[in-house]
Design a protein around this motif. Structure first.
Motif, PDB file in Angstrom:
ATOM      1  N   ASN A   2       7.882 -27.059  29.096  1.00  0.00           N
ATOM      2  CA  ASN A   2       6.861 -26.190  28.995  1.00  0.00           C
ATOM      3  C   ASN A   2       6.316 -25.794  30.337  1.00  0.00           C
ATOM      4  O   ASN A   2       6.290 -24.727  30.674  1.00  0.00           O
ATOM      5  N   VAL A  73       5.581 -13.685  21.394  1.00  0.00           N
ATOM      6  CA  VAL A  73       6.941 -13.402  21.329  1.00  0.00           C
ATOM      7  C   VAL A  73       7.421 -12.426  22.600  1.00  0.00           C
ATOM      8  O   VAL A  73       8.613 -12.174  22.556  1.00  0.00           O
ATOM      9  N   PRO A  76       9.545 -13.963  25.945  1.00  0.00           N
ATOM     10  CA  PRO A  76      11.029 -13.881  25.881  1.00  0.00           C
ATOM     11  C   PRO A  76      11.765 -12.656  25.570  1.00  0.00           C
ATOM     12  O   PRO A  76      12.690 -12.498  26.250  1.00  0.00           O
ATOM     13  N   TRP A 117      15.792 -18.197  26.768  1.00  0.00           N
ATOM     14  CA  TRP A 117      16.321 -19.564  26.092  1.00  0.00           C
ATOM     15  C   TRP A 117      15.189 -20.350  25.722  1.00  0.00           C
ATOM     16  O   TRP A 117      14.881 -20.809  24.431  1.00  0.00           O
ATOM     17  N   ARG A 119      11.662 -20.084  25.725  1.00  0.00           N
ATOM     18  CA  ARG A 119      10.686 -19.456  24.641  1.00  0.00           C
ATOM     19  C   ARG A 119      11.237 -19.034  23.179  1.00  0.00           C
ATOM     20  O   ARG A 119      10.398 -18.762  22.356  1.00  0.00           O
ATOM     21  N   PHE A 120      12.514 -18.590  23.233  1.00  0.00           N
ATOM     22  CA  PHE A 120      13.170 -18.372  21.969  1.00  0.00           C
ATOM     23  C   PHE A 120      13.496 -19.737  21.333  1.00  0.00           C
ATOM     24  O   PHE A 120      13.589 -19.826  20.105  1.00  0.00           O
ATOM     25  N   GLY A 121      13.703 -20.667  21.985  1.00  0.00           N
ATOM     26  CA  GLY A 121      14.306 -21.797  21.525  1.00  0.00           C
ATOM     27  C   GLY A 121      13.110 -23.127  21.499  1.00  0.00           C
ATOM     28  O   GLY A 121      12.186 -23.072  20.693  1.00  0.00           O
ATOM     29  N   GLU A 123      10.867 -24.537  23.387  1.00  0.00           N
ATOM     30  CA  GLU A 123       9.549 -24.495  23.621  1.00  0.00           C
ATOM     31  C   GLU A 123       8.980 -22.897  23.404  1.00  0.00           C
ATOM     32  O   GLU A 123       8.227 -22.460  23.983  1.00  0.00           O
ATOM     33  N   SER A 124       9.226 -22.511  22.108  1.00  0.00           N
ATOM     34  CA  SER A 124       8.727 -21.403  21.452  1.00  0.00           C
ATOM     35  C   SER A 124       7.174 -21.465  21.311  1.00  0.00           C
ATOM     36  O   SER A 124       6.882 -22.715  20.876  1.00  0.00           O
ATOM     37  N   PHE A 125       6.632 -20.222  21.745  1.00  0.00           N
ATOM     38  CA  PHE A 125       5.140 -20.123  21.314  1.00  0.00           C
ATOM     39  C   PHE A 125       4.956 -20.112  19.649  1.00  0.00           C
ATOM     40  O   PHE A 125       3.706 -20.172  19.180  1.00  0.00           O
ATOM     41  N   MET A 126       5.961 -19.937  19.007  1.00  0.00           N
ATOM     42  CA  MET A 126       5.829 -19.489  17.613  1.00  0.00           C
ATOM     43  C   MET A 126       5.939 -20.639  16.883  1.00  0.00           C
ATOM     44  O   MET A 126       5.627 -20.712  15.652  1.00  0.00           O
ATOM     45  N   ASN A 127       6.077 -22.225  17.340  1.00  0.00           N
ATOM     46  CA  ASN A 127       5.936 -23.126  16.569  1.00  0.00           C
ATOM     47  C   ASN A 127       4.577 -23.639  16.148  1.00  0.00           C
ATOM     48  O   ASN A 127       3.706 -23.426  16.797  1.00  0.00           O
TER      49      ASN A 127
END
Length: 127
Positions: A2, A73, A76, A117, A119-121, A123-127
């Motif tokens: 991160n 989002v 990324p 990669w 932030r989409f994968g 270590e995404s902020f969407m988790n």
């Protein structure tokens, strides 16, 4: 991981901010007279200024959405857009024979790919 992604996004944002301020606020003729800016002589003022504004937006989009927690989002997504911009920069400098700038653009492109990669994968902020 991160922290590394934050650092990469911050570095890219600094590059985008610097380029954006220069292209937006410095006259095209002045840019064209400097090393690395000769390409601006072949483009319209509107194109150069628009590119500058897009770089300013990229600087904000690489950091601010995640920092303030609004639409993270966009980080990324901005990194993907920066990747496309760097491909264009490499093509432009390559066509003009300014091959010294291509490796630098490639480094920026690689950083952007890593940010996209990450932030989409994993270590995404969407988790």
């Amino acid at each position: 991981m991160n922290l590394a992604l934050w650092i990469a996004a911050g570095l890219l944002a600094a590059v985008a901010l610097t380029g954006g301020v220069c292209k937006t606020f410095i006259p095209k003729e002045t840019l064209a007279a400097h090393h690395g800016g000769a390409w601006t002589g072949d483009r319209s003022v509107v194109f150069v200024k628009t590119l500058g504004v897009l770089e300013l937006l990229a600087a904000a989009g690489l950091v601010l959405p995640a920092a303030v927690g609004v639409a993270p989002v966009l980080v990324p997504v901005t990194a993907v857009c920066w990747t496309l911009l760097m491909i264009g920069a490499m093509i432009t400098h390559g066509r003009r024979g300014e091959t010294g700038f291509v490796p630098l653009n490639l480094v920026y492109l690689a950083l952007a790919v890593v940010v996209a990669w990450g932030r989409f994968g994993p270590e995404s902020f969407m988790n």
